[in-house]
Design an enzyme around this catalytic site. Structure first.
Site, PDB file in Angstrom:
ATOM      1  N   THR A   1      -9.209   0.245  -3.299  1.00  0.00           N
ATOM      2  CA  THR A   1      -7.984   0.332  -2.485  1.00  0.00           C
ATOM      3  C   THR A   1      -7.649  -1.016  -1.867  1.00  0.00           C
ATOM      4  O   THR A   1      -8.546  -1.856  -1.657  1.00  0.00           O
ATOM      5  CB  THR A   1      -8.169   1.378  -1.353  1.00  0.00           C
ATOM      6  OG1 THR A   1      -7.152   1.200  -0.363  1.00  0.00           O
ATOM      7  CG2 THR A   1      -9.515   1.237  -0.647  1.00  0.00           C
ATOM      8  N   ASP A   2      -6.387  -1.207  -1.536  1.00  0.00           N
ATOM      9  CA  ASP A   2      -5.988  -2.459  -0.858  1.00  0.00           C
ATOM     10  C   ASP A   2      -6.598  -2.553   0.540  1.00  0.00           C
ATOM     11  O   ASP A   2      -6.641  -3.628   1.136  1.00  0.00           O
ATOM     12  CB  ASP A   2      -4.457  -2.607  -0.796  1.00  0.00           C
ATOM     13  CG  ASP A   2      -3.738  -1.546   0.025  1.00  0.00           C
ATOM     14  OD1 ASP A   2      -4.385  -0.573   0.482  1.00  0.00           O
ATOM     15  OD2 ASP A   2      -2.507  -1.693   0.205  1.00  0.00           O
ATOM     16  N   GLU A   3      -7.093  -1.417   1.063  1.00  0.00           N
ATOM     17  CA  GLU A   3      -7.650  -1.451   2.418  1.00  0.00           C
ATOM     18  C   GLU A   3      -8.934  -2.267   2.498  1.00  0.00           C
ATOM     19  O   GLU A   3      -9.373  -2.634   3.584  1.00  0.00           O
ATOM     20  CB  GLU A   3      -7.888  -0.029   2.929  1.00  0.00           C
ATOM     21  CG  GLU A   3      -6.603   0.770   2.909  1.00  0.00           C
ATOM     22  CD  GLU A   3      -6.602   1.934   3.870  1.00  0.00           C
ATOM     23  OE1 GLU A   3      -7.422   1.973   4.788  1.00  0.00           O
ATOM     24  OE2 GLU A   3      -5.748   2.810   3.685  1.00  0.00           O
TER      25      GLU A   3
ATOM     26  N   TYR B   1     -13.603   4.247   6.422  1.00  0.00           N
ATOM     27  CA  TYR B   1     -13.118   4.556   5.064  1.00  0.00           C
ATOM     28  C   TYR B   1     -13.058   3.282   4.235  1.00  0.00           C
ATOM     29  O   TYR B   1     -13.620   3.210   3.126  1.00  0.00           O
ATOM     30  CB  TYR B   1     -11.735   5.232   5.127  1.00  0.00           C
ATOM     31  CG  TYR B   1     -10.988   5.171   3.808  1.00  0.00           C
ATOM     32  CD1 TYR B   1     -11.449   5.893   2.698  1.00  0.00           C
ATOM     33  CD2 TYR B   1      -9.851   4.386   3.653  1.00  0.00           C
ATOM     34  CE1 TYR B   1     -10.782   5.825   1.472  1.00  0.00           C
ATOM     35  CE2 TYR B   1      -9.176   4.315   2.449  1.00  0.00           C
ATOM     36  CZ  TYR B   1      -9.645   5.029   1.358  1.00  0.00           C
ATOM     37  OH  TYR B   1      -8.986   4.952   0.154  1.00  0.00           O
TER      38      TYR B   1
ATOM     39  N   LYS C   1     -15.271   2.217   0.891  1.00  0.00           N
ATOM     40  CA  LYS C   1     -14.648   1.864  -0.392  1.00  0.00           C
ATOM     41  C   LYS C   1     -15.027   0.444  -0.815  1.00  0.00           C
ATOM     42  O   LYS C   1     -15.209   0.170  -2.001  1.00  0.00           O
ATOM     43  CB  LYS C   1     -13.118   1.997  -0.303  1.00  0.00           C
ATOM     44  CG  LYS C   1     -12.609   3.409  -0.110  1.00  0.00           C
ATOM     45  CD  LYS C   1     -12.888   4.335  -1.280  1.00  0.00           C
ATOM     46  CE  LYS C   1     -12.114   3.958  -2.529  1.00  0.00           C
ATOM     47  NZ  LYS C   1     -12.333   4.956  -3.611  1.00  0.00           N
TER      48      LYS C   1
HETATM   49  P1  NAD Z   1      -7.515  12.994  -2.218  1.00  0.00           P
HETATM   50  O1  NAD Z   1      -8.180  13.071  -0.894  1.00  0.00           O
HETATM   51  O2  NAD Z   1      -6.197  13.651  -2.419  1.00  0.00           O
HETATM   52  O3  NAD Z   1      -8.502  13.594  -3.345  1.00  0.00           O
HETATM   53  C1  NAD Z   1      -9.869  13.307  -3.388  1.00  0.00           C
HETATM   54  C2  NAD Z   1     -10.505  14.256  -4.395  1.00  0.00           C
HETATM   55  O4  NAD Z   1     -11.912  13.960  -4.503  1.00  0.00           O
HETATM   56  C3  NAD Z   1     -10.402  15.730  -3.988  1.00  0.00           C
HETATM   57  O5  NAD Z   1     -10.013  16.512  -5.094  1.00  0.00           O
HETATM   58  C4  NAD Z   1     -11.818  16.081  -3.548  1.00  0.00           C
HETATM   59  O6  NAD Z   1     -12.156  17.439  -3.723  1.00  0.00           O
HETATM   60  C5  NAD Z   1     -12.635  15.179  -4.461  1.00  0.00           C
HETATM   61  N1  NAD Z   1     -13.980  14.901  -3.926  1.00  0.00           N
HETATM   62  C6  NAD Z   1     -14.300  14.478  -2.668  1.00  0.00           C
HETATM   63  N2  NAD Z   1     -15.637  14.358  -2.549  1.00  0.00           N
HETATM   64  C7  NAD Z   1     -16.172  14.694  -3.758  1.00  0.00           C
HETATM   65  C8  NAD Z   1     -17.483  14.744  -4.262  1.00  0.00           C
HETATM   66  N3  NAD Z   1     -18.549  14.434  -3.497  1.00  0.00           N
HETATM   67  N4  NAD Z   1     -17.669  15.115  -5.543  1.00  0.00           N
HETATM   68  C9  NAD Z   1     -16.622  15.458  -6.336  1.00  0.00           C
HETATM   69  N5  NAD Z   1     -15.341  15.433  -5.899  1.00  0.00           N
HETATM   70  C10 NAD Z   1     -15.117  15.047  -4.630  1.00  0.00           C
HETATM   71  O7  NAD Z   1      -7.453  11.444  -2.555  1.00  0.00           O
HETATM   72  P2  NAD Z   1      -6.345  10.563  -3.287  1.00  0.00           P
HETATM   73  O8  NAD Z   1      -5.342  10.128  -2.312  1.00  0.00           O
HETATM   74  O9  NAD Z   1      -5.917  11.247  -4.530  1.00  0.00           O
HETATM   75  O10 NAD Z   1      -7.216   9.274  -3.651  1.00  0.00           O
HETATM   76  C11 NAD Z   1      -7.914   9.187  -4.887  1.00  0.00           C
HETATM   77  C12 NAD Z   1      -8.616   7.852  -4.968  1.00  0.00           C
HETATM   78  O11 NAD Z   1      -7.670   6.800  -4.853  1.00  0.00           O
HETATM   79  C13 NAD Z   1      -9.647   7.618  -3.869  1.00  0.00           C
HETATM   80  O12 NAD Z   1     -10.759   6.951  -4.419  1.00  0.00           O
HETATM   81  C14 NAD Z   1      -8.914   6.725  -2.892  1.00  0.00           C
HETATM   82  O13 NAD Z   1      -9.824   5.920  -2.152  1.00  0.00           O
HETATM   83  C15 NAD Z   1      -8.053   5.900  -3.824  1.00  0.00           C
HETATM   84  N6  NAD Z   1      -6.809   5.371  -3.263  1.00  0.00           N
HETATM   85  C16 NAD Z   1      -5.920   6.193  -2.659  1.00  0.00           C
HETATM   86  C17 NAD Z   1      -4.726   5.673  -2.184  1.00  0.00           C
HETATM   87  C18 NAD Z   1      -3.685   6.567  -1.539  1.00  0.00           C
HETATM   88  O14 NAD Z   1      -2.674   6.069  -1.066  1.00  0.00           O
HETATM   89  N7  NAD Z   1      -3.851   7.877  -1.533  1.00  0.00           N
HETATM   90  C19 NAD Z   1      -4.445   4.306  -2.325  1.00  0.00           C
HETATM   91  C20 NAD Z   1      -5.392   3.484  -2.950  1.00  0.00           C
HETATM   92  C21 NAD Z   1      -6.559   4.033  -3.424  1.00  0.00           C
HETATM   93  P1  TYD Z   2      -2.025   6.956   6.138  1.00  0.00           P
HETATM   94  O1  TYD Z   2      -1.043   7.797   5.403  1.00  0.00           O
HETATM   95  O2  TYD Z   2      -3.137   7.622   6.876  1.00  0.00           O
HETATM   96  O3  TYD Z   2      -2.584   5.899   5.090  1.00  0.00           O
HETATM   97  P2  TYD Z   2      -3.474   4.561   5.356  1.00  0.00           P
HETATM   98  O4  TYD Z   2      -4.106   4.642   6.690  1.00  0.00           O
HETATM   99  O5  TYD Z   2      -4.449   4.695   4.246  1.00  0.00           O
HETATM  100  O6  TYD Z   2      -2.536   3.409   5.205  1.00  0.00           O
HETATM  101  O7  TYD Z   2      -1.240   6.047   7.176  1.00  0.00           O
HETATM  102  C1  TYD Z   2      -0.184   5.218   6.746  1.00  0.00           C
HETATM  103  C2  TYD Z   2       0.372   4.534   7.985  1.00  0.00           C
HETATM  104  O8  TYD Z   2       0.981   5.535   8.805  1.00  0.00           O
HETATM  105  C3  TYD Z   2      -0.680   3.862   8.820  1.00  0.00           C
HETATM  106  O9  TYD Z   2      -0.155   2.639   9.350  1.00  0.00           O
HETATM  107  C4  TYD Z   2      -0.933   4.846   9.948  1.00  0.00           C
HETATM  108  C5  TYD Z   2       0.416   5.538  10.114  1.00  0.00           C
HETATM  109  N1  TYD Z   2       0.345   6.938  10.567  1.00  0.00           N
HETATM  110  C6  TYD Z   2       1.049   7.339  11.706  1.00  0.00           C
HETATM  111  O10 TYD Z   2       1.754   6.544  12.358  1.00  0.00           O
HETATM  112  N2  TYD Z   2       0.948   8.640  12.105  1.00  0.00           N
HETATM  113  C7  TYD Z   2       0.195   9.558  11.425  1.00  0.00           C
HETATM  114  O11 TYD Z   2       0.130  10.739  11.841  1.00  0.00           O
HETATM  115  C8  TYD Z   2      -0.505   9.130  10.260  1.00  0.00           C
HETATM  116  C9  TYD Z   2      -1.363  10.100   9.472  1.00  0.00           C
HETATM  117  C10 TYD Z   2      -0.396   7.814   9.859  1.00  0.00           C
END
Ligand code: NAD
Ligand code: TYD
Length: 337
Positions: free
Chosen positions: A125-127, A149, A153
């Site tokens: 992730t970019d984080e 988190y 990662k």
């Molecule tokens: P999400 O929370 O929607 O889904 C996570 C999935 O992983 C769920 O289906 C959960 O049941 C499964 N899981 C959790 N723990 C597990 C375990 N121990 N064994 C098997 N399965 C397990 O997450 P997402 O937003 O779809 O993110 C997916 C990936 O992308 C993650 O690795 C996250 O760090 C990365 N990512 C997400 C974002 C974003 O904006 N959502 C951005 C960059 C990277």
């Molecule tokens: P989020 O969707 O949790 O993603 P990330 O922390 O991975 O970037 O949050 C996106 C942005 O929105 C972040 O700057 C925090 C802000 N945020 C709020 O202001 N209120 C909220 O209730 C949540 C969940 C996020």
């Protein structure tokens, strides 16, 4: 048939990727391994139950008895499974270390003994770069994760790299920006604010609302992953960014406009501890392979709002019937201001 293992495929990005992969690759057979945590939804893959090229395995990536044989049989592994919500990691980080770090270790260790494996995509992730006050993060920049988190990662990201450097496991690491689109669990800002607004509930905006995120449509993310599976170089890292940087306040206004709800629903609340001010990615390395995002942000956001408006049967049971969701919501949003 090409054997593909997708971990976390019942979650938001994973389920979009599984659908994308089966559509784009008639010669792929996909196994989804997912623990079905609160964020994993079996219904996200239900329409594939009759598809002979998809198999769902309910299990934990950190359990080698389940995970290792699946990894050893795979040619391609796309590892999404993780605990993903920053605010939850700030309340309690244990599961983040267990799944994101230790679980990744279990998969990588199995990958050392996977004879047909040609690509292991570590979804980072970019984080991991931490807050970027100006400019854009490049893949070679230092990692400075600032919440549990992001740190978990970053640990997984570097662990994956070490399995390339030490054992030549063909790892490709991706660092995407904030995703949006259908089937995102309603705790992240986009689906939380859309569903709150539909219900005329306040939108809890952290701090001054001026933190900046770069939004990437999940379809563009899936296309980037597809390209990197084909053309990414083992041991290399690739940023994936949408190029849509907006403040949270601006994002919130756009959501409210689309739902015809008033700005008075915006509720400034206490800031997130250690809240990263800004993320920004330099995506030149990925673009040089021929990728660019296709989804215009205005169009993608409208489509996402419409998806939640038209799919209440997906999110309403989570919000209304799930005690765990309500308990989390109360704990997270009744903190002192
Ligand atoms: P999400 O929370 O929607 O889904 C996570 C999935 O992983 C769920 O289906 C959960 O049941 C499964 N899981 C959790 N723990 C597990 C375990 N121990 N064994 C098997 N399965 C397990 O997450 P997402 O937003 O779809 O993110 C997916 C990936 O992308 C993650 O690795 C996250 O760090 C990365 N990512 C997400 C974002 C974003 O904006 N959502 C951005 C960059 C990277
Ligand atoms: P989020 O969707 O949790 O993603 P990330 O922390 O991975 O970037 O949050 C996106 C942005 O929105 C972040 O700057 C925090 C802000 N945020 C709020 O202001 N209120 C909220 O209730 C949540 C969940 C996020």
């Amino acid at each position: 048939m090409v054997e593909v293992l997708v971990t976390g495929g019942a979650g938001f990005i994973g389920s979009n990727f599984v659908h994308h992969a089966l559509d784009a690759h008639p010669d792929w057979r996909v196994t989804t391994l997912d623990k079905l945590t609160y964020a994993g939804r079996r219904e996200n893959l239900q329409d594939l139950d009759a598809n002979s090229r998809h198999r769902f395995v309910h299990g934990d990536i950190a359990d080698p008895a389940v995970a290792a044989p699946l990894v050893r049989a795979a040619e391609i592994v796309v590892h999404f499974a993780a605990e993903t919500h920053v605010d939850r990691s700030l309340l309690s980080a244990g599961e983040f270390i267990r799944t994101d770090v230790h679980g990744t270790f279990v998969l990588l260790d199995a990958a050392r003994e996977a004879p047909r494996l040609r690509c292991f995509v570590q979804i980072s992730t970019d984080e991991v770069y931490g807050s970027v006050p100006e400019g854009a993060s490049r893949e070679t920049d230092e990692l400075r994760p600032r919440n549990p988190y992001a740190a978990s990662k970053a640990g997984a990201d570097r662990l994956a790299y070490s399995y390339w450097a030490s054992y030549r496991v063909p790892v490709v690491i991706t660092r995407a920006s904030n995703n949006y689109g259908p089937r995102q669990y309603p705790e992240k800002i986009v689906p939380l604010f859309i569903t709150n607004a539909i219900d005329d509930q306040p939108l809890p905006l952290y701090g001054d609302g001026l933190n900046v995120r770069d939004w990437l449509h999940v379809d563009d993310h899936c296309r980037a992953l597809d390209l990197l599976i084909a053309r990414g170089r083992p041991g290399e890292t690739y940023n994936i960014g949408g190029g849509n940087a907006v403040t949270n306040l601006e994002l919130t206004r756009r959501i409210l406009d689309r739902l015809d709800r008033p700005a008075s629903l915006i509720r400034p609340v206490a800031d997130r501890p250690g809240h990263d001010r800004r993320y920004s990615l330099d995506t030149a390395k990925l673009r040089a392979l021929g990728w660019e995002p296709r989804t215009d942000f205005e169009t993608g956001l409208s489509a996402t709002v419409a998806w939640y408006a038209n799919n209440e049967s997906w999110w309403r049971p989570i919000r209304k019937d799930s005690e765990a969701y309500r308990a989390y919501y109360a704990r997270q949003y009744t903190r002192p201001g």
